[in-house]
Design a protein around this motif. Structure first.
Motif, mmCIF file in Angstrom:
data_model
loop_
_atom_site.group_PDB
_atom_site.id
_atom_site.type_symbol
_atom_site.label_atom_id
_atom_site.label_comp_id
_atom_site.label_asym_id
_atom_site.label_seq_id
_atom_site.Cartn_x
_atom_site.Cartn_y
_atom_site.Cartn_z
ATOM 1 N N ALA A 106 0.871 -1.181 0.000
ATOM 2 C CA ALA A 106 0.000 0.000 0.000
ATOM 3 C C ALA A 106 0.902 1.222 0.000
ATOM 4 C CB ALA A 106 -0.910 -0.016 1.223
ATOM 5 N N VAL A 107 1.324 1.658 -1.188
ATOM 6 C CA VAL A 107 2.348 2.692 -1.271
ATOM 7 C C VAL A 107 1.790 4.088 -1.509
ATOM 8 C CG1 VAL A 107 4.076 1.034 -2.033
ATOM 9 C CG2 VAL A 107 2.778 2.300 -3.740
ATOM 10 N N HIS A 108 0.518 4.185 -1.951
ATOM 11 C CA HIS A 108 -0.128 5.510 -2.007
ATOM 12 C C HIS A 108 -1.625 5.344 -1.755
ATOM 13 C CE1 HIS A 108 -1.217 5.619 -6.620
ATOM 14 N NE2 HIS A 108 -0.918 4.386 -6.287
ATOM 15 N N PRO A 120 -1.793 10.932 -4.078
ATOM 16 C CA PRO A 120 -0.664 11.162 -4.983
ATOM 17 C C PRO A 120 0.514 10.284 -4.559
ATOM 18 C CG PRO A 120 -1.618 13.259 -4.283
ATOM 19 C CD PRO A 120 -2.256 12.187 -3.444
ATOM 20 N N HIS A 121 1.274 9.825 -5.542
ATOM 21 C CA HIS A 121 2.479 9.078 -5.202
ATOM 22 C C HIS A 121 3.433 9.968 -4.406
ATOM 23 C CE1 HIS A 121 2.487 4.996 -6.689
ATOM 24 N NE2 HIS A 121 1.884 5.368 -7.799
ATOM 25 N N ASN A 122 4.423 9.346 -3.775
ATOM 26 C CA ASN A 122 5.299 10.064 -2.850
ATOM 27 C C ASN A 122 5.960 11.300 -3.453
ATOM 28 O OD1 ASN A 122 4.721 8.398 -0.743
ATOM 29 N ND2 ASN A 122 6.668 7.307 -0.720
ATOM 30 N N GLU A 164 16.680 10.310 -12.887
ATOM 31 C CA GLU A 164 15.285 10.199 -13.314
ATOM 32 C C GLU A 164 15.041 9.043 -14.280
ATOM 33 O OE1 GLU A 164 16.420 12.940 -12.167
ATOM 34 O OE2 GLU A 164 14.776 13.770 -11.002
ATOM 35 N N LYS A 165 16.095 8.380 -14.719
ATOM 36 C CA LYS A 165 15.918 7.188 -15.556
ATOM 37 C C LYS A 165 15.457 5.980 -14.730
ATOM 38 C CE LYS A 165 20.015 7.597 -17.587
ATOM 39 N NZ LYS A 165 21.166 7.278 -18.460
ATOM 40 N N TRP A 166 15.599 6.069 -13.429
ATOM 41 C CA TRP A 166 15.158 4.987 -12.547
ATOM 42 C C TRP A 166 13.635 4.913 -12.569
ATOM 43 C CZ3 TRP A 166 14.250 5.365 -6.696
ATOM 44 C CH2 TRP A 166 14.159 4.090 -6.117
ATOM 45 N N GLY A 167 13.101 3.704 -12.697
ATOM 46 C CA GLY A 167 11.662 3.528 -12.836
ATOM 47 C C GLY A 167 10.859 3.671 -11.565
ATOM 48 N N ARG A 168 11.523 3.976 -10.449
ATOM 49 C CA ARG A 168 10.804 4.097 -9.182
ATOM 50 C C ARG A 168 10.944 5.488 -8.563
ATOM 51 N NH1 ARG A 168 11.246 -1.891 -6.464
ATOM 52 N NH2 ARG A 168 9.396 -1.104 -5.410
ATOM 53 N N VAL A 169 11.336 6.466 -9.358
ATOM 54 C CA VAL A 169 11.519 7.822 -8.827
ATOM 55 C C VAL A 169 10.276 8.290 -8.082
ATOM 56 C CG1 VAL A 169 11.786 10.254 -9.468
ATOM 57 C CG2 VAL A 169 13.281 8.526 -10.477
ATOM 58 N N TYR A 170 9.096 7.997 -8.635
ATOM 59 C CA TYR A 170 7.853 8.506 -8.032
ATOM 60 C C TYR A 170 7.538 7.881 -6.686
ATOM 61 C CZ TYR A 170 5.572 4.240 -9.889
ATOM 62 O OH TYR A 170 5.213 2.949 -10.174
ATOM 63 N N GLU A 171 8.170 6.741 -6.358
ATOM 64 C CA GLU A 171 7.925 6.113 -5.063
ATOM 65 C C GLU A 171 8.641 6.835 -3.934
ATOM 66 O OE1 GLU A 171 7.971 1.830 -4.652
ATOM 67 O OE2 GLU A 171 8.158 1.632 -6.833
ATOM 68 N N ALA A 172 9.635 7.660 -4.272
ATOM 69 C CA ALA A 172 10.412 8.381 -3.274
ATOM 70 C C ALA A 172 9.894 9.813 -3.141
ATOM 71 C CB ALA A 172 11.887 8.390 -3.676
ATOM 72 N N PHE A 173 10.161 10.410 -1.987
ATOM 73 C CA PHE A 173 9.650 11.750 -1.717
ATOM 74 C C PHE A 173 10.420 12.837 -2.460
ATOM 75 C CE2 PHE A 173 8.488 9.493 2.316
ATOM 76 C CZ PHE A 173 7.107 9.613 2.191
ATOM 77 N N SER A 174 11.745 12.692 -2.545
ATOM 78 C CA SER A 174 12.536 13.812 -3.045
ATOM 79 C C SER A 174 13.987 13.399 -3.261
ATOM 80 C CB SER A 174 12.488 14.968 -2.038
ATOM 81 O OG SER A 174 13.352 16.018 -2.401
ATOM 82 N N GLU A 175 14.688 14.195 -4.062
ATOM 83 C CA GLU A 175 16.140 14.042 -4.183
ATOM 84 C C GLU A 175 16.852 14.602 -2.956
ATOM 85 O OE1 GLU A 175 17.633 18.165 -6.334
ATOM 86 O OE2 GLU A 175 17.146 16.466 -7.617
ATOM 87 N N ASP A 176 16.134 15.353 -2.130
ATOM 88 C CA ASP A 176 16.718 16.037 -0.989
ATOM 89 C C ASP A 176 16.634 15.183 0.273
ATOM 90 O OD1 ASP A 176 17.718 18.673 0.223
ATOM 91 O OD2 ASP A 176 15.965 18.225 1.456
ATOM 92 N N THR A 177 17.776 14.969 0.892
ATOM 93 C CA THR A 177 17.821 14.120 2.090
ATOM 94 C C THR A 177 17.029 14.721 3.239
ATOM 95 O OG1 THR A 177 19.987 13.244 1.442
ATOM 96 C CG2 THR A 177 19.367 13.013 3.756
ATOM 97 N N LEU A 531 1.658 12.231 -10.238
ATOM 98 C CA LEU A 531 0.660 11.148 -10.367
ATOM 99 C C LEU A 531 -0.351 11.354 -9.239
ATOM 100 C CD1 LEU A 531 3.180 8.252 -11.048
ATOM 101 C CD2 LEU A 531 1.715 9.368 -12.736
ATOM 102 N N PRO A 532 -1.440 12.075 -9.503
ATOM 103 C CA PRO A 532 -2.296 12.573 -8.424
ATOM 104 C C PRO A 532 -3.183 11.537 -7.745
ATOM 105 C CG PRO A 532 -3.159 13.241 -10.556
ATOM 106 C CD PRO A 532 -1.809 12.632 -10.814
#
Length: 589
Positions: A106-108, A120-122, A164-177, A531-532
């Motif tokens: 259950a990711v979103h 919305p996705h992460n 951004e070529k990674w297919g799971r970028v949208y599962e993560a919140f941000s590039e910022d730690t 992805l809303p």
């Protein structure tokens, strides 16, 4: 002297009643009664279909079941609950009556159930920056997961995407730690709450570690970061997760300096468990046992194995042999089982193992959808707004172009209803077009493929974006179907109306920043909508000006395809790459 003795006595009584100490005593007592077969059973996770037949939960002492892509547990929520009640009762009928952990991706939202509230996705949550709403979204996810029979979710993903070529970028919140740390804290708090409460679930921080930082953005690829880079950039969200009491951590598919993370004892045992003090379950990802070293992963610190797709007997027999031959110590087995039992006690499963049927009415409820819709509104990032293109006047004649405008499956992305997502509408969701029609006081024309020439419209709203994808299917490389740019058809949608001089507003539906430099120049206004999820009508409300734009970019935005060349590009920690829009950019009305 008497006063000191009294204080000492009071402290001793307090310790006796300390919930954590009580749980540890129960765990030790139960562990002492278990056979090796029962212990290995507690370390086993299977699907409720395919991997087991009726009675296997009893004879193989199964500790956990999951639902994933495949046959649905039932026709409705009560049917889903009934399936897991059936399996739970099998577990309770065993000699020791140890209940099951029942997990779901259950990711979103409870995104495997038609009719659930889909957030919305992460990546969109990261754009919102609204910690209160993100916590509420996790609370709703927990309630709707429990309402469909689950007590464990494999969320949140706290990776830091490099590429951004990674297919799971949208599962993560941000590039910022730093932002990821903040989101991690509220997400885990929202999911887990007071764990013994029936409206909360066990959360999972994933994937440990380096999954978003693989060379060239390849899912399950090799991560070549130094220990210093891992400590500074990737570990901080896990430190927050552990401090927050997260119940489980899932190991990652990637290798680290060519060593599989599933078998990386220095990071799993020495760093996560020992140095960081993690007391929960370390879980494999899909078929982690047979893929990454079998008993070596147990010695590295894995506590529970997804024994799926033929791995059940391979794992249980292989681990038993490993213990009998001395390759795996009984102390390592005992540690793993204690971690599993500890979480079952924390969840209150021994007292209340069955789901609550009264929660079913909350699935997709109006209050839940209100939270999701507000997150949609606040996740939208306005990248451009010229020529008074926005907000749209409600008396304006609008031509709406693009299949994404009226398709809740396309607007929600992967991990929605099915693993790879949907390309059609699903139950309970609203689309952008639904919202436009509800808000508008003038004519709206829907030209799905942009084949018409509705140049008399006041505004052309062009909705473009990616097709749904999940995991490695979404990687951008020579073996996949995805691109860093808009498709030719979608670029033509924009050109047709922009070249005709019609005021053109573009809404981009995507799981990551794409190269949109040319379409951006053509458009009068451009919105990154990510992805809303199920509440697409929230986008229309912002376009019409009922709400202002609030979102800020959770990722730097690439300027050209050339930014992606090299092992790590686009890596916006590297000052040699100049983004089109910097991290944190976002306009308002």
């Amino acid at each position: 002297m008497g006063f000191v003795m009294l204080l000492s006595c009071q402290n001793s009584i307090a310790k006796i009643h300390d919930p954590a100490i009580v749980i540890e005593r129960k765990v030790d007592s139960l562990l002492g009664l278990m056979t090796l077969e029962e212990k290995i059973g507690q370390m086993t996770q299977v699907r409720h279909f395919y991997d087991i037949k009726k009675g296997d939960v009893v004879t193989k002492f199964i500790g956990s079941v999951i639902h994933t892509n495949g046959p649905l547990p039932g026709e409705d929520a009560l049917g889903w609950q009934a399936r897991f009640v059936e399996l739970q009762k099998e577990a309770l009928s065993t000699r020791l009556g140890i209940p099951l952990l029942i997990g779901v991706d259950a990711v979103h939202g409870q995104n495997t159930f038609p009719g659930a509230t889909i957030f919305p996705h992460n990546i969109g949550l990261g754009a919102s920056r609204n910690m209160s709403l993100v916590k509420q979204a996790a609370q709703v996810t927990a309630i709707e997961a429990q309402a469909t029979g689950f007590n464990w979710v494999f969320s949140p993903c706290i990776a830091i995407p490099y590429n951004e070529k990674w297919g799971r970028v949208y599962e993560a919140f941000s590039e910022d730690t730093g932002l990821t740390q903040e989101m991690t804290l509220v997400s885990i708090s929202g999911h887990q709450g007071q764990l013994a409460d029936k409206t909360t679930v066990l959360a999972t921080a994933k994937h440990f570690i380096g999954d978003g930082a693989t060379d060239d953005g390849i899912e399950g690829g090799n991560t070549t970061l130094t220990n210093q880079e891992i400590s500074a950039r990737l570990l901080p969200p896990y430190r927050i997760a552990v401090a927050s009491g997260v119940g489980s951590v899932m190991a990652s598919f990637n290798t680290l300096m060519d060593k599989p993370m599933h078998a990386h004892k220095a990071l799993i045992t020495d760093t996560l468990k020992t140095k960081m003090g993690f007391e929960g379950i370390v879980l494999t990802d899909w078929k982690g046992y047979s893929r990454y070293g079998r008993n070596e992963i147990i010695n590295a610190g894995i506590d529970m194995v997804m024994a799926v797709d033929g791995d059940l007997d391979v794992f249980q027999k292989g681990l038993k042999t490993g213990v009998e031959t001395g390759f795996v110590s009984i102390e390592r087995i005992n540690d793993a089982v204690k971690r599993v039992l500890r979480q079952k006690y924390r969840l209150g499963l021994f007292e209340n193992p069955l789901p609550d049927s009264t929660l079913v009415s909350k699935i997709g409820s109006a209050p839940h959808r209100t939270i999701a819709k507000q997150l949609v509104r606040e996740s939208l990032v306005l990248l451009k707004n010229e020529n008074n293109a926005l907000p749209i006047d409600k008396n304006s004649k609008i031509v709406v172009v693009g299949e994404h405008a009226n398709n809740s499956g396309l607007q929600s992305g992967g991990w929605t209803i099915s693993w790879q997502g949907e390309t059609k509408n699903y139950i309970g969701a609203t689309t952008i077009l639904d919202g436009l029609k509800k808000e508008s006081q003038a004519e709206i024309i829907y030209d799905v493929k942009g084949t018409g020439t509705h140049f008399d419209a006041d505004v052309a709203l062009i909705v473009v974006g990616e097709q749904p994808y999940a995991e490695f299917f979404g990687d951008i490389n020579d073996t996949t179907n995805f691109e860093l740019t808009l498709s030719e058809a979608h670029q033509n949608y924009i050109s047709t109306y922009a070249d005709a001089g019609v005021k053109t507003v573009v809404v981009l539906i995507s799981g990551r920043p794409l190269v949109i430099t040319e379409p951006l120049e053509q458009a009068d206004a451009f919105i990154a909508a990510w992805l809303p999820g199920s509440e697409g009508d929230g986008i229309a409300e912002v376009l019409y000006g009922d709400y202002n734009f609030m979102g800020k970019l959770p990722h730097s935005w690439p300027k050209s395809v050339d930014d992606y060349k090299g092992l790590y590009g686009p890596n916006f920690w590297d000052d040699s790459i100049e983004p089109l829009f910097e991290y944190g950019y976002g306009l308002k009305y």
